[in-house]
Design an enzyme around this catalytic site. Sequence first.
Site, short mmCIF file in Angstrom:
data_model
loop_
_atom_site.label_atom_id
_atom_site.label_comp_id
_atom_site.label_asym_id
_atom_site.label_seq_id
_atom_site.Cartn_x
_atom_site.Cartn_y
_atom_site.Cartn_z
N MET A 1 0.82 -1.42 0.17
CA MET A 1 -0.09 0.05 0.08
C MET A 1 0.91 1.08 -0.09
O MET A 1 2.22 1.12 0.39
CB MET A 1 -0.87 0.16 1.08
CG MET A 1 -1.88 -1.16 1.38
SD MET A 1 -2.86 -1.38 2.92
CE MET A 1 -3.76 0.04 2.59
N HIS A 2 0.22 2.38 -0.19
CA HIS A 2 0.75 3.73 -0.15
C HIS A 2 1.80 4.30 -0.88
O HIS A 2 2.01 5.30 -0.85
CB HIS A 2 1.31 3.93 1.55
CG HIS A 2 0.32 3.14 2.62
ND1 HIS A 2 -0.96 3.71 2.93
CD2 HIS A 2 0.48 2.37 3.46
CE1 HIS A 2 -1.42 3.18 3.82
NE2 HIS A 2 -0.69 2.09 4.36
N ASP B 1 -2.70 -4.67 -0.24
CA ASP B 1 -2.45 -5.86 0.33
C ASP B 1 -3.02 -6.46 1.66
O ASP B 1 -3.35 -7.80 1.81
CB ASP B 1 -0.79 -6.27 0.41
CG ASP B 1 -0.39 -5.21 1.61
OD1 ASP B 1 -0.99 -4.41 2.00
OD2 ASP B 1 0.90 -5.43 1.46
#
Length: 501
Positions: free
Chosen positions: A82-83, A240
């Site tokens: 992520m991110h 995820d």
Amino acid sequence: MNEYVIGVDLGTSAVKVSAMDRSGKIAAQQSYDYPLSQPKPGYSEQNPQDWLYGTTIGIDRMILKDGIKKEEIKGISFSGQMHGLVLLDADNQVLRPAILWNDTRTTKQCQEIMDKLGDRFVDITGNKPLEGFTLPKLLWVKENEPEIWAKAKTFLLPKDYVRFCMTGNLGMDYSDATGTVLLDIKQGQWSREICEVFDIPMSMCPPLMKSVDYAGNVSASYAMFSGLSTATKIYGGGGDNACGAVGAGILHPNMVMSSIGTSGVVLKYEENADVNYHGQIQYECHAIPDTYYSMGVTLAAGHSLNWFKHKFDPDEDFSMMVEKASQRPLGANGLIFTPYVVGERTPYADADIRGSFIGVDSMQDRYDFCRAVMEGITFSFRDILNIYDQNGQEFDTVVAIGGGAKSDFWLQMQADIFNKKVVALTNEQGPGLGAAMIAAVGLGWFESLQNCAKEFVHFGKEYLPKPANVAKYDELYAIYHQVYGQTKDLCHALLNFRRED
Ligand SMILES: Nc1ncnc2c1ncn2[C@@H]1O[C@H](COP(=O)(O)OP(=O)(O)O)[C@@H](O)[C@H]1O
Ligand SMILES: O=C(CO)[C@@H](O)[C@H](O)COP(=O)(O)O
């Protein structure tokens, strides 16, 4: 003809691809490692092309080595770390290396966000601004790399970039979009207010989609590059942890997921957007439409053990090292480790804390150190579970996934330290399984992810807490819990010392 869906789990250490048939049986699995670049303290970057090549090689190996035919691949979807910020120019070319979720260079930008919006920011996004999230990374590039910012037209997250390369279509699903902290979580739209306050053009935000939405077919150019068929359909996918929760069957509020991947996650399913943890833990849209999840994140869970192995025990096989550590006594002969080797997120949002070994004694050997690392990582999960306890959240089962769940010893340790029943999956690839399930639902094989879970998710061995170990770990955890407060100033001073060079 056989029919398969492929789940692509785009992790931090590697991409893992899993092909599943209609009954949820795993037909093939492949993985491909890629490097992580940490050029300065707190920096963590990857090359987006490595993700694309790794994914393509993984799928091609299934075709070449495992006998999956390209025409049999009906759908593909993704679970993504992520991110991470991927910046594209007007021609959709990558402008700089991706700045990852575990990169902590943005403390100043997080402070600026809090100064300008404070509690309003938490109201809109469900989260406090933390270094790992995408908005602070955008602000960092804007401030520190103005020549790159001037060319930036779109931002994506890691798996969105791979999906874009496969289909030619830009997009981001809601579960990953919450992790940018630019999404208004209750409205399910990009926040105009946040974009305006920080002068981010709304046009940079990609179109939003549900995880199970159709994102396009394999494009002719990607088919040429990869050897895949243009008949294969691609679906949105998710962050995820959302996919891990789907693949781990976390579909009710009484179940919690623990994931030991590069990061560590304790995650709880939530039914609506109104539960308020006041930014103490993260709050995200789920891959299951109109549901949510909360989670706390240990920045370096598997990463701490990986670090230890590669620096101090590089020649030994992972399983063998862990097996020898399991033979050391509980408590590693009086050694405690805190896993803050790249800073920490939950419960201490502190980019400048660093890890410690407390109680080093000349009679300890490297397996005591390895055991202390594993115990310290698991204690950090207990810190997160405490937040749920403090908020009156009840649950009885912890489903364990991630590379750490390969070890029987670590699964029992989790049961003993959490004092809860821990259940493993028959296959530890929870996020990849979740991604494959998203493709299966997208294709219409199942009406919902919940129905698909009945067919695809298989729980394995159960680990029950052993009372004698629970008591000893309680005693040790009380000591562990004090280490952050007592080492914080020392760690900050040492990091400042490094920064002076
Ligand atoms: N045999 C093992 N026993 C215990 N832990 C393991 C084992 N193999 C790998 N791990 C842990 O799992 C981590 C990788 O987990 P994984 O879920 O594959 O990560 P990611 O998805 O972030 O790439 C490694 O860093 C390591 O700490
Ligand atoms: O930052 C987070 C969640 O907020 C991490 O969980 C990343 O999503 C990376 O995951 P792994 O590579 O450890 O699976």
